[in-house]
Design a protein around this motif. Sequence first.
Motif, PDB file in Angstrom:
ATOM      1  N   LEU A   1      44.166-149.056 -26.043  1.00 63.74           N
ATOM      2  CA  LEU A   1      45.006-149.179 -24.860  1.00 63.74           C
ATOM      3  C   LEU A   1      45.461-147.821 -24.376  1.00 63.74           C
ATOM      4  O   LEU A   1      45.912-146.997 -25.162  1.00 63.74           O
ATOM      5  N   LYS A   2      45.353-147.627 -23.078  1.00 64.04           N
ATOM      6  CA  LYS A   2      45.842-146.402 -22.451  1.00 64.04           C
ATOM      7  C   LYS A   2      46.705-146.797 -21.265  1.00 64.04           C
ATOM      8  O   LYS A   2      46.479-147.824 -20.645  1.00 64.04           O
ATOM      9  N   HIS A   3      47.708-145.971 -20.988  1.00 68.71           N
ATOM     10  CA  HIS A   3      48.550-146.280 -19.834  1.00 68.71           C
ATOM     11  C   HIS A   3      48.878-145.006 -19.068  1.00 68.71           C
ATOM     12  O   HIS A   3      48.831-143.909 -19.603  1.00 68.71           O
ATOM     13  N   LYS A   4      49.220-145.226 -17.830  1.00 68.66           N
ATOM     14  CA  LYS A   4      49.601-144.122 -16.944  1.00 68.66           C
ATOM     15  C   LYS A   4      50.933-144.482 -16.306  1.00 68.66           C
ATOM     16  O   LYS A   4      51.094-145.549 -15.708  1.00 68.66           O
ATOM     17  N   LYS A   5      51.887-143.582 -16.427  1.00 68.19           N
ATOM     18  CA  LYS A   5      53.212-143.810 -15.856  1.00 68.19           C
ATOM     19  C   LYS A   5      53.133-143.652 -14.337  1.00 68.19           C
ATOM     20  O   LYS A   5      52.693-142.620 -13.836  1.00 68.19           O
ATOM     21  N   ILE A   6      53.562-144.680 -13.622  1.00 69.35           N
ATOM     22  CA  ILE A   6      53.550-144.668 -12.160  1.00 69.35           C
ATOM     23  C   ILE A   6      54.910-144.256 -11.620  1.00 69.35           C
ATOM     24  O   ILE A   6      55.011-143.487 -10.677  1.00 69.35           O
TER      25      ILE A   6
ATOM     26  N   GLU B   1      50.709-148.277 -15.321  1.00 69.27           N
ATOM     27  CA  GLU B   1      49.381-148.845 -15.112  1.00 69.27           C
ATOM     28  C   GLU B   1      48.722-148.932 -16.487  1.00 69.27           C
ATOM     29  O   GLU B   1      48.680-147.948 -17.223  1.00 69.27           O
ATOM     30  N   LEU B   2      48.176-150.097 -16.833  1.00 66.76           N
ATOM     31  CA  LEU B   2      47.590-150.304 -18.149  1.00 66.76           C
ATOM     32  C   LEU B   2      46.086-150.535 -18.071  1.00 66.76           C
ATOM     33  O   LEU B   2      45.608-151.210 -17.180  1.00 66.76           O
ATOM     34  N   LYS B   3      45.382-149.973 -19.045  1.00 72.63           N
ATOM     35  CA  LYS B   3      43.944-150.199 -19.171  1.00 72.63           C
ATOM     36  C   LYS B   3      43.635-150.411 -20.643  1.00 72.63           C
ATOM     37  O   LYS B   3      44.162-149.716 -21.499  1.00 72.63           O
ATOM     38  N   GLY B   4      42.778-151.372 -20.928  1.00 72.14           N
ATOM     39  CA  GLY B   4      42.395-151.650 -22.303  1.00 72.14           C
ATOM     40  C   GLY B   4      40.923-152.002 -22.408  1.00 72.14           C
ATOM     41  O   GLY B   4      40.364-152.629 -21.516  1.00 72.14           O
ATOM     42  N   ILE B   5      40.309-151.560 -23.520  1.00 72.92           N
ATOM     43  CA  ILE B   5      38.904-151.882 -23.774  1.00 72.92           C
ATOM     44  C   ILE B   5      38.724-152.273 -25.243  1.00 72.92           C
ATOM     45  O   ILE B   5      39.382-151.720 -26.121  1.00 72.92           O
ATOM     46  N   PRO B   6      37.847-153.242 -25.517  1.00 76.29           N
ATOM     47  CA  PRO B   6      37.554-153.570 -26.921  1.00 76.29           C
ATOM     48  C   PRO B   6      36.721-152.441 -27.527  1.00 76.29           C
ATOM     49  O   PRO B   6      35.804-151.931 -26.887  1.00 76.29           O
ATOM     50  N   VAL B   7      37.048-152.023 -28.743  1.00 79.55           N
ATOM     51  CA  VAL B   7      36.331-150.905 -29.364  1.00 79.55           C
ATOM     52  C   VAL B   7      35.371-151.340 -30.454  1.00 79.55           C
ATOM     53  O   VAL B   7      34.503-150.560 -30.847  1.00 79.55           O
ATOM     54  N   ASN B   8      35.492-152.545 -30.958  1.00 86.65           N
ATOM     55  CA  ASN B   8      34.587-152.996 -32.013  1.00 86.65           C
ATOM     56  C   ASN B   8      33.761-154.207 -31.559  1.00 86.65           C
ATOM     57  O   ASN B   8      33.461-155.093 -32.328  1.00 86.65           O
TER      58      ASN B   8
ATOM     59  N   GLU C   1      36.939-154.298 -19.261  1.00 89.39           N
ATOM     60  CA  GLU C   1      38.100-153.426 -19.131  1.00 89.39           C
ATOM     61  C   GLU C   1      39.228-154.250 -18.530  1.00 89.39           C
ATOM     62  O   GLU C   1      39.058-154.881 -17.496  1.00 89.39           O
ATOM     63  N   TYR C   2      40.366-154.234 -19.210  1.00 89.37           N
ATOM     64  CA  TYR C   2      41.531-154.963 -18.737  1.00 89.37           C
ATOM     65  C   TYR C   2      42.440-154.004 -17.974  1.00 89.37           C
ATOM     66  O   TYR C   2      42.682-152.891 -18.425  1.00 89.37           O
ATOM     67  N   LYS C   3      42.941-154.458 -16.828  1.00 90.40           N
ATOM     68  CA  LYS C   3      43.880-153.664 -16.036  1.00 90.40           C
ATOM     69  C   LYS C   3      45.069-154.535 -15.680  1.00 90.40           C
ATOM     70  O   LYS C   3      44.910-155.695 -15.325  1.00 90.40           O
ATOM     71  N   ALA C   4      46.258-153.956 -15.784  1.00 86.60           N
ATOM     72  CA  ALA C   4      47.485-154.679 -15.458  1.00 86.60           C
ATOM     73  C   ALA C   4      48.597-153.674 -15.176  1.00 86.60           C
ATOM     74  O   ALA C   4      48.409-152.469 -15.300  1.00 86.60           O
ATOM     75  N   THR C   5      49.748-154.201 -14.815  1.00 89.17           N
ATOM     76  CA  THR C   5      50.939-153.388 -14.572  1.00 89.17           C
ATOM     77  C   THR C   5      52.035-153.872 -15.509  1.00 89.17           C
ATOM     78  O   THR C   5      52.244-155.075 -15.665  1.00 89.17           O
ATOM     79  N   LEU C   6      52.719-152.916 -16.117  1.00 89.31           N
ATOM     80  CA  LEU C   6      53.796-153.210 -17.050  1.00 89.31           C
ATOM     81  C   LEU C   6      55.100-152.650 -16.494  1.00 89.31           C
ATOM     82  O   LEU C   6      55.153-151.489 -16.093  1.00 89.31           O
ATOM     83  N   ILE C   7      56.130-153.472 -16.471  1.00 89.05           N
ATOM     84  CA  ILE C   7      57.439-153.038 -15.979  1.00 89.05           C
ATOM     85  C   ILE C   7      58.473-153.258 -17.083  1.00 89.05           C
ATOM     86  O   ILE C   7      58.626-154.370 -17.595  1.00 89.05           O
ATOM     87  N   LYS C   8      59.168-152.183 -17.431  1.00 88.82           N
ATOM     88  CA  LYS C   8      60.199-152.287 -18.463  1.00 88.82           C
ATOM     89  C   LYS C   8      61.442-152.922 -17.870  1.00 88.82           C
ATOM     90  O   LYS C   8      62.031-152.426 -16.920  1.00 88.82           O
ATOM     91  N   GLU C   9      61.837-154.046 -18.466  1.00 86.98           N
ATOM     92  CA  GLU C   9      62.998-154.787 -17.997  1.00 86.98           C
ATOM     93  C   GLU C   9      64.268-154.358 -18.715  1.00 86.98           C
ATOM     94  O   GLU C   9      65.347-154.347 -18.149  1.00 86.98           O
ATOM     95  N   SER C  10      64.126-154.015 -20.020  1.00 83.54           N
ATOM     96  CA  SER C  10      65.284-153.657 -20.829  1.00 83.54           C
ATOM     97  C   SER C  10      64.850-152.801 -22.013  1.00 83.54           C
ATOM     98  O   SER C  10      63.742-152.953 -22.512  1.00 83.54           O
ATOM     99  N   SER C  11      65.732-151.932 -22.463  1.00 85.60           N
ATOM    100  CA  SER C  11      65.470-151.151 -23.673  1.00 85.60           C
ATOM    101  C   SER C  11      65.745-151.972 -24.931  1.00 85.60           C
ATOM    102  O   SER C  11      65.420-151.552 -26.025  1.00 85.60           O
ATOM    103  N   LYS C  12      66.339-153.125 -24.753  1.00 82.58           N
ATOM    104  CA  LYS C  12      66.636-154.024 -25.866  1.00 82.58           C
ATOM    105  C   LYS C  12      65.533-155.082 -25.992  1.00 82.58           C
ATOM    106  O   LYS C  12      64.957-155.505 -25.001  1.00 82.58           O
ATOM    107  N   VAL C  13      65.282-155.490 -27.212  1.00 81.43           N
ATOM    108  CA  VAL C  13      64.366-156.592 -27.467  1.00 81.43           C
ATOM    109  C   VAL C  13      65.194-157.867 -27.316  1.00 81.43           C
ATOM    110  O   VAL C  13      66.101-158.107 -28.107  1.00 81.43           O
TER     111      VAL C  13
END
Length: 144
Positions: free
Chosen positions: A89-94, A100-107, A113-125
């Motif tokens: 998994l690799k990501h780029k801060k927008i 911006e997220l990108k993922g590829i299977p390695v084995n 290639e998976y692409k998506a957007t991740l938004i942080k909602e909270s620093s707490k779990v």
Amino acid sequence: MCKKYFYVFYLISIISCNTEDGNLKKGTFKLYEKDVLIGYIYRLENYQVEEYYEEDAFFAKLNWKDNNTCYIKVLDKEENRLDSLLFLLKHKKISKYIYELKGIPVNSSVDYEYKATLIKESSKVTKFLDTLKVLNTRYGNGSD
């Protein structure tokens, strides 16, 4: 079933990656595909839980390689073992809380290639905190 794991791994992988300031290592995140909210990720250190609409929650083990790259495997809940698929998994801060997220299977020979957007909602779990604490305490840094 295989397609479901690919989807889950990519989503997990997106959130699993770390940034320069470390703000992706812990917290609650929203996961989007093509501007549509598809689920939430709850992450603490080397483990995370992914929750999707109309799907069971998935647990994943993370292995950090550098600030922008990590490997992720989904845990098989019934047998308490790792699934055989490994994703890079690799990501780029927008912006401050958007990635911006990108993922590829390695084995696998699958060309995907998976692409998506991740938004942080909270620093707490906000969910699954006790389970994530146990996984980190019991199994450590997520290395195989």
